[in-house]
Each structure stands twice: as structure tokens, then as C-alpha cells.
Design an enzyme around this catalytic site. Sequence first.
Site, mmCIF file in Angstrom:
data_model
loop_
_atom_site.group_PDB
_atom_site.id
_atom_site.type_symbol
_atom_site.label_atom_id
_atom_site.label_comp_id
_atom_site.label_asym_id
_atom_site.label_seq_id
_atom_site.Cartn_x
_atom_site.Cartn_y
_atom_site.Cartn_z
ATOM 1 N N ALA A 149 0.865 -1.182 0.000
ATOM 2 C CA ALA A 149 0.000 0.000 0.000
ATOM 3 C C ALA A 149 0.897 1.226 0.000
ATOM 4 O O ALA A 149 2.056 1.169 0.432
ATOM 5 C CB ALA A 149 -0.886 -0.021 1.237
ATOM 6 N N GLY B 228 0.676 -5.022 1.102
ATOM 7 C CA GLY B 228 -0.550 -5.114 0.306
ATOM 8 C C GLY B 228 -0.310 -5.761 -1.049
ATOM 9 O O GLY B 228 -1.227 -6.330 -1.639
ATOM 10 N N GLU C 280 -0.555 -9.361 -0.394
ATOM 11 C CA GLU C 280 -1.970 -9.659 -0.119
ATOM 12 C C GLU C 280 -2.794 -9.648 -1.408
ATOM 13 O O GLU C 280 -3.678 -10.485 -1.602
ATOM 14 C CB GLU C 280 -2.529 -8.642 0.887
ATOM 15 C CG GLU C 280 -1.883 -8.797 2.254
ATOM 16 C CD GLU C 280 -2.238 -7.664 3.203
ATOM 17 O OE1 GLU C 280 -2.019 -6.495 2.850
ATOM 18 O OE2 GLU C 280 -2.736 -7.953 4.304
ATOM 19 N N GLU D 160 4.785 -5.007 7.248
ATOM 20 C CA GLU D 160 4.029 -3.929 7.907
ATOM 21 C C GLU D 160 4.495 -3.686 9.332
ATOM 22 O O GLU D 160 4.433 -2.568 9.836
ATOM 23 C CB GLU D 160 2.528 -4.263 7.919
ATOM 24 C CG GLU D 160 1.841 -4.159 6.564
ATOM 25 C CD GLU D 160 1.856 -5.443 5.757
ATOM 26 O OE1 GLU D 160 2.668 -6.347 6.045
ATOM 27 O OE2 GLU D 160 1.029 -5.549 4.832
HETATM 28 C C1 HXC Z 1 5.082 4.298 -1.285
HETATM 29 C C2 HXC Z 1 6.994 3.321 -2.065
HETATM 30 C C3 HXC Z 1 6.617 2.092 -1.489
HETATM 31 C C4 HXC Z 1 5.375 2.026 -0.794
HETATM 32 C C5 HXC Z 1 8.520 1.843 -2.479
HETATM 33 N N1 HXC Z 1 8.178 3.121 -2.658
HETATM 34 N N2 HXC Z 1 7.592 1.189 -1.776
HETATM 35 N N3 HXC Z 1 6.225 4.425 -1.949
HETATM 36 N N4 HXC Z 1 4.655 3.167 -0.705
HETATM 37 N N5 HXC Z 1 4.906 0.888 -0.261
HETATM 38 C C6 HXC Z 1 8.918 4.145 -3.380
HETATM 39 C C7 HXC Z 1 10.136 4.618 -2.605
HETATM 40 O O1 HXC Z 1 9.763 5.583 -1.645
HETATM 41 C C8 HXC Z 1 10.984 5.211 -3.699
HETATM 42 O O2 HXC Z 1 10.496 6.483 -4.037
HETATM 43 C C9 HXC Z 1 10.704 4.282 -4.870
HETATM 44 O O3 HXC Z 1 9.472 3.636 -4.572
HETATM 45 C C10 HXC Z 1 11.778 3.231 -5.031
HETATM 46 O O4 HXC Z 1 11.950 2.579 -3.807
HETATM 47 P P1 HXC Z 1 13.383 2.374 -3.100
HETATM 48 O O5 HXC Z 1 13.127 2.118 -1.655
HETATM 49 O O6 HXC Z 1 14.304 3.491 -3.433
HETATM 50 O O7 HXC Z 1 13.881 1.051 -3.850
HETATM 51 P P2 HXC Z 1 14.811 -0.095 -3.278
HETATM 52 O O8 HXC Z 1 15.968 0.492 -2.508
HETATM 53 O O9 HXC Z 1 15.097 -0.982 -4.434
HETATM 54 O O10 HXC Z 1 13.938 -0.891 -2.206
HETATM 55 C C11 HXC Z 1 12.793 -1.597 -2.641
HETATM 56 C C12 HXC Z 1 11.905 -2.003 -1.415
HETATM 57 C C13 HXC Z 1 11.602 -0.745 -0.574
HETATM 58 C C14 HXC Z 1 12.642 -3.039 -0.572
HETATM 59 C C15 HXC Z 1 10.631 -2.632 -1.971
HETATM 60 O O11 HXC Z 1 11.093 0.298 -1.423
HETATM 61 C C16 HXC Z 1 10.597 -0.965 0.508
HETATM 62 O O12 HXC Z 1 10.930 -1.515 1.568
HETATM 63 N N6 HXC Z 1 9.373 -0.485 0.320
HETATM 64 C C17 HXC Z 1 8.317 -0.525 1.312
HETATM 65 C C18 HXC Z 1 7.767 -1.927 1.433
HETATM 66 C C19 HXC Z 1 6.686 -1.989 2.488
HETATM 67 O O13 HXC Z 1 6.938 -1.640 3.656
HETATM 68 N N7 HXC Z 1 5.506 -2.410 2.099
HETATM 69 C C20 HXC Z 1 4.358 -2.494 3.009
HETATM 70 C C21 HXC Z 1 3.581 -1.210 2.955
HETATM 71 S S1 HXC Z 1 2.308 -1.206 4.149
HETATM 72 P P3 HXC Z 1 11.497 7.732 -4.260
HETATM 73 O O14 HXC Z 1 10.549 8.871 -4.523
HETATM 74 O O15 HXC Z 1 12.312 7.872 -3.026
HETATM 75 O O16 HXC Z 1 12.301 7.335 -5.458
HETATM 76 C C22 HXC Z 1 1.102 -2.106 3.449
HETATM 77 C C23 HXC Z 1 -0.113 -2.235 4.275
HETATM 78 C C24 HXC Z 1 -1.096 -3.085 3.590
HETATM 79 O O17 HXC Z 1 1.195 -2.596 2.387
HETATM 80 C C25 HXC Z 1 -2.400 -2.907 4.234
HETATM 81 C C26 HXC Z 1 -3.483 -3.386 3.325
HETATM 82 C C27 HXC Z 1 -3.498 -2.677 2.049
#
Ligand code: HXC
Length: 258
Positions: A65, A109, A112, A132
Site C-alpha cells: 500500500a 498489500g 496480499e 508492515e
Molecule cells: C510508497 C513506495 C513504497 C510504498 C517503495 N516506494 N515502496 N512508496 N509506498 N509501499 C517508493 C520509494 O519511496 C521510492 O520512491 C521508490 O518507490 C523506489 O523505492 P526504493 O526504496 O528506493 O527502492 P529499493 O531500494 O530498491 O527498495 C525496494 C523495497 C523498498 C525493498 C521494496 O522500497 C521498501 O521496503 N518499500 C516498502 C515496502 C513496504 O513496507 N511495504 C508495506 C507497505 S504497508 P522515491 O521517490 O524515493 O524514489 C502495506 C499495508 C497493507 O502494504 C495494508 C493493506 C493494504
Amino acid sequence: MEYQNIIVETKDKVGVITLNRPKALNALNDQLMDELGFALKSFDQDEAIACIVLTGSEKAFAAGADIGAMANYTYMDAYKDDYITRNWEQIRQIRKPVIAAVAGYALGGGCELAMMCDFIIAAENAKFGQPEIKLGTLPGAGGTQRLPRAISKSKAMDMCLTARMMDAVEAERAGLVSRIVPLDKLMEETMAAATTIAAMSLPIVLMIKDSVNRAFETTLAEGVNFERRLFHSSFATEDQKEGMKAFMEKRPANFVNK
Ligand code: HXC
């Protein structure tokens, strides 16, 4: 609807939806989920489509998400807006099969969403996770419920509590994905599976999807009974007559979806 966050294509009888927010690794915001819901429903209602494929990019199916979009949500925002279920559950209403073709990250997400599809074909570089907990929250679109059913309680607890990622090999071994294919063959193999399904009898395909899903919602006795009723119903279709006749005549079946 004009799509800004997804690409929608049709290839013969297969509808393909590609998540397309590359700069954010396909982070799932409300707009994207609304578009996805609309596209899925349109394919489901389209008589020319028999199977749906959902995919992302080579780097990410979806990294979860959109964290930026929800970072400042209050409890009241989330509750009143019915955040998540408002536009996330639509995929579960789709009657035609939906195959997830996953390359790269399927996190939070994204994992999921992949699990809401009917089965997952993974590229060798696929990575699944429910991180998360690192954000101070928990899976909110079924992760704590679908993961234990898909891969066991022990592995689900491990993934949700430690936030570690599972690679494609582990995901296949655990039963989360149905097969692993080379990255450059992901769409070819997925389209081949979708085309195979699309050549079957659509009403029978719908019955099978309904019946397999019932396994997760009911007791074994009720599920078996449900399956038997559908099995009986299949004898009311023209396609059952054609399928069995074709077998006896040693020729491929020509289903008419009736
Ligand atoms: C918003 C995101 C994002 C996310 C990545 N980006 N994941 N933006 N929401 N979930 C953005 C980053 O901010 C970044 O933007 C760009 O995408 C590239 O990501 P990087 O981190 O620079 O890439 P990398 O170093 O290759 O790392 C990849 C990654 C990491 C390991 C996937 O991005 C990451 O850990 N992302 C978050 C994963 C996460 O926590 N997901 C769960 C979310 S909570 P910029 O502008 O800086 O280039 C969730 C709740 C679900 O899903 C509830 C039900 C829906």
C-alpha cells in the site's frame, strides 16, 4: 474509465492488467485500486474474456500500500473511510479466474493482492513479504488470514513478525506460488496457462473456482457436498456432453460455454 496507474490489454480471450506506477514500485494507492477494481469488473462482464492476468513490472509486482498516502491517516479517517475494504475487496467478487504473474517485490498489500488472485506464477526474482510490522502496523488486506492458509501458521508468523522476505524457491516449496519460471518467460508462461484455461468451458471454470474457494470458507463435509452439487450441475451443460463425446471420439473438445 481512463487509466493512469494501470495498463489494460486483451490478448485473444485473456484480459491482462499491468500495474503501472513504476516510480513508486507500483505502490497501491486508492486511485490505482479504484482503476484495478473497475478493470477487473469490466473483464468479468466482458463475454469475450475468459481469464484475467494481473502483473506488475520486472522489479515489482507491488511494494505494498502507498505508505505516503496513509502515513498521516487517523483512526477516524481509516474507520470512516473503511480504508482497505472500500476498494480492495473487489477482486474477490470476480468470478473468472485471475492469475497473478509476480516478478520482483510483492510486499505488504502487494503480497496480499497476489494472494487474492486464484493462483500465483512467480518469476525467479520474486520476493514475498509482510513487512508492515516495521511500519508500526499490520497486514490489513488479509495477510494474517490468507498466509497461514497458504503456507502454514509457522511460516506466516515468521514472515509477519520478523518482516523477512521469502524468495521464489521458498515460496514454491511452501505452497504460496504454483510454479516458478525464468523472469524472461514470466508473461509467456502465464499467458500459456491463461490461454489453456480460456479454452475450457467457462461455466465449468466458474464452478471449479467457486468450489475450490469454498474449501477456505467451510467445513470439509459442507465443501464436499457443495462440490457434489456442482458436479451434478455440470451434467446439465452442453459442454459436459461435448467434452465426454470428444474424449470418446478421440478428438479435442469444442466447448460452447453452455
Ligand atoms: C510508497 C513506495 C513504497 C510504498 C517503495 N516506494 N515502496 N512508496 N509506498 N509501499 C517508493 C520509494 O519511496 C521510492 O520512491 C521508490 O518507490 C523506489 O523505492 P526504493 O526504496 O528506493 O527502492 P529499493 O531500494 O530498491 O527498495 C525496494 C523495497 C523498498 C525493498 C521494496 O522500497 C521498501 O521496503 N518499500 C516498502 C515496502 C513496504 O513496507 N511495504 C508495506 C507497505 S504497508 P522515491 O521517490 O524515493 O524514489 C502495506 C499495508 C497493507 O502494504 C495494508 C493493506 C493494504
